[in-house]
Design an enzyme around this catalytic site. Sequence first.
Site, PDB file in Angstrom:
ATOM      1  N   GLU A 157      22.260  52.153  15.121  1.00 28.13           N
ATOM      2  CA  GLU A 157      21.612  53.079  14.176  1.00 28.13           C
ATOM      3  C   GLU A 157      22.439  54.328  13.851  1.00 28.13           C
ATOM      4  OE1 GLU A 157      17.652  53.673  15.748  1.00 28.13           O
ATOM      5  OE2 GLU A 157      17.286  51.540  15.859  1.00 28.13           O
ATOM      6  N   GLU A 262      15.746  42.305  16.147  1.00 28.64           N
ATOM      7  CA  GLU A 262      14.508  42.958  16.627  1.00 28.64           C
ATOM      8  C   GLU A 262      13.335  42.568  15.723  1.00 28.64           C
ATOM      9  OE1 GLU A 262      15.045  47.182  17.206  1.00 28.64           O
ATOM     10  OE2 GLU A 262      17.043  46.920  18.044  1.00 28.64           O
TER      11      GLU A 262
HETATM   12  O1  9MR Z   1      10.710  49.042  21.669  1.00 31.10           O
HETATM   13  C1  9MR Z   1      11.286  50.242  22.127  1.00 31.10           C
HETATM   14  C2  9MR Z   1      10.193  51.191  22.590  1.00 31.10           C
HETATM   15  O2  9MR Z   1       9.558  50.682  23.751  1.00 31.10           O
HETATM   16  C3  9MR Z   1      10.763  52.560  22.867  1.00 31.10           C
HETATM   17  O3  9MR Z   1       9.712  53.470  23.157  1.00 31.10           O
HETATM   18  C4  9MR Z   1      11.571  53.029  21.684  1.00 31.10           C
HETATM   19  C5  9MR Z   1      12.140  54.384  22.009  1.00 31.10           C
HETATM   20  O4  9MR Z   1      13.168  54.795  21.303  1.00 31.10           O
HETATM   21  O5  9MR Z   1      12.596  52.092  21.372  1.00 31.10           O
HETATM   22  C6  9MR Z   1      12.079  50.862  20.983  1.00 31.10           C
HETATM   23  O6  9MR Z   1      13.099  49.959  20.610  1.00 31.10           O
HETATM   24  C7  9MR Z   1      13.906  50.358  19.485  1.00 31.10           C
HETATM   25  C8  9MR Z   1      15.259  49.736  19.670  1.00 31.10           C
HETATM   26  O7  9MR Z   1      15.794  50.101  20.910  1.00 31.10           O
HETATM   27  C9  9MR Z   1      16.198  50.143  18.545  1.00 31.10           C
HETATM   28  N1  9MR Z   1      15.642  49.852  17.260  1.00 31.10           N
HETATM   29  C10 9MR Z   1      14.282  50.321  17.017  1.00 31.10           C
HETATM   30  C11 9MR Z   1      13.375  49.831  18.148  1.00 31.10           C
HETATM   31  C12 9MR Z   1      11.948  50.227  17.869  1.00 31.10           C
HETATM   32  O8  9MR Z   1      11.826  51.609  17.903  1.00 31.10           O
END
Ligand code: 9MR
Length: 368
Positions: A157, A262
């Site tokens: 990102e 994802e």
């Molecule tokens: O699914 C993840 C969630 O449990 C966390 O709280 C969050 C915190 O930043 O991150 C989520 O996963 C992310 C992933 O690592 C990167 N792309 C976006 C995902 C959804 O936010």
Amino acid sequence: MRNLFYVLLASFFFLSCSAQSKNKGSQPLAGLKDVFSNDFLIGTALSAEQIRQTNPKESEFIRNQFNALTAENIMKSEIIHPEWGRYDFSLADQILELSKKDNQKLIGHTLIWHSQLPAYVRQLKNADSVKMFFEEHIHTVASRYDGKVLGWDVVNEALNEDGTMRKTIFLDKLGPDYVTEAFRLAQKATPNAELYYNDYNNEQPKKRAGCIEIIKKIQAAGVRIDGVGIQGHWHLGKVPFKDIEESIEAYAALGLKVMITELDIEVLPRNFSGADVNQRVASNPSLNPYANGIPDSILQKQAKDYEDLFRLFLKHKDKISRVTFWGVHDGQSWLNGWPVRGRTNYPLVFDRNLQPKPSYDAIIKLKK
Ligand code: 9MR
């Protein structure tokens, strides 16, 4: 007499139907990983609880359905590198053991991300310290798992929606070449892992253009990049099929593997797209319409979106190496807590009881 005949006929019909449905229920559920075994890996993201395997039924389900694992959170720097110079590999080592035992590929997520950074990094003021963290973190984490993970999301990102570089501590202190540098360091630390750039909305034309620019820059520096992850956080009825197809083709034309990393299709109202975890919306009952159950009509629409997506993925299976769902079942999804806290969301293909949804049937049907 005639009535008796009809009663008997109806009873026979009822009994044979219920026997059939019982039989159907006892059939083992086809594993997505097996159904798509000639096409691409089918992955999922595991929570810390799932990595600890506290629920044997769920662990067996994960083993049967998926052949690739990503840690949803526990390999992020906040958790794996909680203090300067101190690492905590306990859960990362556990997911590695789990993946070996169950013969699944492990994806490292993620080395460099502006979010979920440990507090001490967010407070760093001088560029030398950020550089030291950056180099040491990539070296230590990536080299520990060299030869053990299939690949790493090296940078996650780094882009804004318009394709420009996102303003982060790394851009601020290290300059715009930090992405290339991250890949250079990762290549050295883990020569045996595939190296990926991962983002959301990078199928959309402007962000895609920014992503292509980053990739070309890495390649022009003679540094290795093997793949690009399109996260795939999409919304019911608004999946951008054309953009997705054009992006798969454009990234593959750069010689990269394409991954959907994802995947989920959200069904609740939201007035923006993407997955920027910093965007939040205040809670309000009208934003949580399916708290007591979801109408079948919505599940059918979701099934159609999933079906069309997987049809597209199959069309481009020569370019796509993996499709990973962001979670095992609806109850686990991050979308129950974001962008509005405490909602009941239904974005995946398995429900809260690990039962297949119409979306599962729709994608399986494509292979029949
Ligand atoms: O699914 C993840 C969630 O449990 C966390 O709280 C969050 C915190 O930043 O991150 C989520 O996963 C992310 C992933 O690592 C990167 N792309 C976006 C995902 C959804 O936010």
